[in-house]
Design a protein around this motif. Sequence first.
Motif, mmCIF file in Angstrom:
data_model
loop_
_atom_site.group_PDB
_atom_site.id
_atom_site.type_symbol
_atom_site.label_atom_id
_atom_site.label_comp_id
_atom_site.label_asym_id
_atom_site.label_seq_id
_atom_site.Cartn_x
_atom_site.Cartn_y
_atom_site.Cartn_z
ATOM 1 N N TYR A 1 0.833 -1.209 0.000
ATOM 2 C CA TYR A 1 0.000 0.000 0.000
ATOM 3 C C TYR A 1 0.865 1.255 0.000
ATOM 4 O O TYR A 1 0.609 2.202 -0.742
ATOM 5 C CB TYR A 1 -0.914 -0.012 1.226
ATOM 6 N N ILE A 2 1.890 1.250 0.830
ATOM 7 C CA ILE A 2 2.783 2.411 0.921
ATOM 8 C C ILE A 2 3.508 2.635 -0.408
ATOM 9 O O ILE A 2 3.710 3.769 -0.858
ATOM 10 C CB ILE A 2 3.795 2.216 2.072
ATOM 11 N N LYS A 3 3.883 1.554 -1.062
ATOM 12 C CA LYS A 3 4.621 1.644 -2.329
ATOM 13 C C LYS A 3 3.752 2.129 -3.483
ATOM 14 O O LYS A 3 4.174 2.965 -4.299
ATOM 15 C CB LYS A 3 5.206 0.275 -2.667
ATOM 16 N N THR A 4 2.519 1.647 -3.556
ATOM 17 C CA THR A 4 1.683 1.900 -4.734
ATOM 18 C C THR A 4 0.545 2.891 -4.500
ATOM 19 O O THR A 4 0.001 3.449 -5.456
ATOM 20 C CB THR A 4 1.062 0.588 -5.244
ATOM 21 N N GLY A 5 0.168 3.073 -3.220
ATOM 22 C CA GLY A 5 -0.985 3.904 -2.927
ATOM 23 C C GLY A 5 -2.302 3.181 -3.137
ATOM 24 O O GLY A 5 -3.374 3.732 -2.895
ATOM 25 N N GLU A 6 -2.228 1.925 -3.573
ATOM 26 C CA GLU A 6 -3.420 1.109 -3.789
ATOM 27 C C GLU A 6 -3.532 0.074 -2.674
ATOM 28 O O GLU A 6 -2.541 -0.541 -2.289
ATOM 29 C CB GLU A 6 -3.341 0.385 -5.142
ATOM 30 N N LYS A 7 -4.755 -0.128 -2.190
ATOM 31 C CA LYS A 7 -4.961 -1.135 -1.151
ATOM 32 C C LYS A 7 -4.947 -2.520 -1.790
ATOM 33 O O LYS A 7 -5.820 -2.833 -2.601
ATOM 34 C CB LYS A 7 -6.279 -0.871 -0.425
ATOM 35 N N PRO A 8 -3.953 -3.352 -1.436
ATOM 36 C CA PRO A 8 -3.755 -4.621 -2.144
ATOM 37 C C PRO A 8 -4.708 -5.736 -1.720
ATOM 38 O O PRO A 8 -4.735 -6.794 -2.343
ATOM 39 C CB PRO A 8 -2.314 -4.995 -1.776
ATOM 40 N N VAL A 9 -5.475 -5.509 -0.664
ATOM 41 C CA VAL A 9 -6.342 -6.565 -0.149
ATOM 42 C C VAL A 9 -7.528 -5.923 0.541
ATOM 43 O O VAL A 9 -7.454 -4.790 1.022
ATOM 44 C CB VAL A 9 -5.553 -7.470 0.836
ATOM 45 N N SER A 10 -8.632 -6.648 0.579
ATOM 46 C CA SER A 10 -9.808 -6.178 1.305
ATOM 47 C C SER A 10 -10.565 -7.392 1.833
ATOM 48 O O SER A 10 -10.333 -8.527 1.407
ATOM 49 C CB SER A 10 -10.722 -5.348 0.401
ATOM 50 N N GLY A 11 -11.475 -7.149 2.772
ATOM 51 C CA GLY A 11 -12.271 -8.239 3.308
ATOM 52 C C GLY A 11 -11.474 -9.149 4.230
ATOM 53 O O GLY A 11 -10.453 -8.762 4.796
ATOM 54 N N PHE A 12 -11.942 -10.393 4.365
ATOM 55 C CA PHE A 12 -11.364 -11.347 5.310
ATOM 56 C C PHE A 12 -10.399 -12.304 4.617
ATOM 57 O O PHE A 12 -10.734 -12.881 3.580
ATOM 58 C CB PHE A 12 -12.479 -12.155 5.982
ATOM 59 N N VAL A 13 -9.206 -12.459 5.186
ATOM 60 C CA VAL A 13 -8.217 -13.412 4.690
ATOM 61 C C VAL A 13 -7.977 -14.448 5.780
ATOM 62 O O VAL A 13 -7.485 -14.124 6.870
ATOM 63 C CB VAL A 13 -6.895 -12.717 4.315
ATOM 64 N N ASN A 14 -8.343 -15.694 5.502
ATOM 65 C CA ASN A 14 -8.201 -16.780 6.472
ATOM 66 C C ASN A 14 -6.753 -17.265 6.505
ATOM 67 O O ASN A 14 -6.214 -17.699 5.486
ATOM 68 C CB ASN A 14 -9.138 -17.930 6.101
ATOM 69 N N THR A 15 -6.121 -17.197 7.676
ATOM 70 C CA THR A 15 -4.719 -17.614 7.798
ATOM 71 C C THR A 15 -4.576 -19.071 8.238
ATOM 72 O O THR A 15 -3.464 -19.541 8.455
ATOM 73 C CB THR A 15 -3.966 -16.691 8.773
ATOM 74 N N GLY A 16 -5.702 -19.792 8.362
ATOM 75 C CA GLY A 16 -5.659 -21.241 8.533
ATOM 76 C C GLY A 16 -5.605 -21.739 9.970
ATOM 77 O O GLY A 16 -5.226 -21.012 10.891
#
Length: 338
Positions: free
Chosen positions: A296-311
């Motif tokens: 995000y800091i590098k591109t200014g774009e949010k690279p992910v949204s919502g829920f990410v299950n880490t298992g």
Amino acid sequence: MKRSIGLAVALLVAAVVFSGLASAADKPLVGLITKTNTNPYFVTMKKGAQKEAKKLGINLRTYAGRYDGDNQSQVRAIENLISAGADGILITPNDPEAIVPTIRKARDAGIFVIALDTRLNPADAADATFATNNFKAGVKIGKWARAMLGDKAKDAHIAMLDLHKNQPTVGVQRDQGFLKGFGIEINDPNFIGDENDDRIVGHDVTAGNPQGGRRAAENLLQRNHNTNVMYSINEPAAAGAYQALKSFGLTDQVLLVAIDGSCAGVRNVKAGRLDATSMQFPLRMAKKGMKAMAEYIKTGEKPVSGFVNTGTKLVTKTPVETVDSISPEKGLKLCWGQ
């Protein structure tokens, strides 16, 4: 001559200090706010985030609640980070609902916010969440406990050791998942204690620590000496519950299950002090969260949204056909903490 040397040394020290401050100021600023600095789970998460931040060239400031459930310290931490012009915040919320207004202030200030471990309420109050699917983690240990009892499951006596009276999302999801996995009908999955099943001895809160776990277990065992299943919100509370079971002479009667997957917890499974645990991966949460921040800091774009299950992985010495699991020996190769 001595004064000249002293002056030179002072100037050199000042230059080093100024250089360090300037270096930190040149790096993007991210804040990590954990629930406490005492629970090994959050200590592990903090260490993982610090290691990843160093690799990514991020200036990471860390904060924590004074105790599990301390919302006000987390509010102050967010306010400090807003004032400091932070680029991002990673937070494990102590009160997923009460913290939301302050989270919204941070996002309104252009700060990228990621929840770790515990979803906010509502979940979309954060830009993204990296966490265990706590409901499914609960389902795993519930299914396992039901399979272990077999036909006796219909006459079980279940003690529920929860987190807090304010019912944070992580506590609700684990509790309700366990009951669902065990085969108990849950009414409102967002609320603890509205079930109408006589197999539930009762719910008590632990604050997620050994002292609270022992106290809650003792309360419920005094209510029903026939208890044969005990669910615990986490392994520290389960460690206290085991001491209560030991003092009541019920360690062989009661199946004790929890959620965490720390190395200490896995060793307890191996030693027979805990029958099964759903292993989480706090280092994975921290690493994924920091990488998303860097992107995000590098591109200014949010690279992910919502829920990410880490298992999750179920760890037990006694596998059953209905639930995939790993042995404590394998668990010790995957666990976190000391």
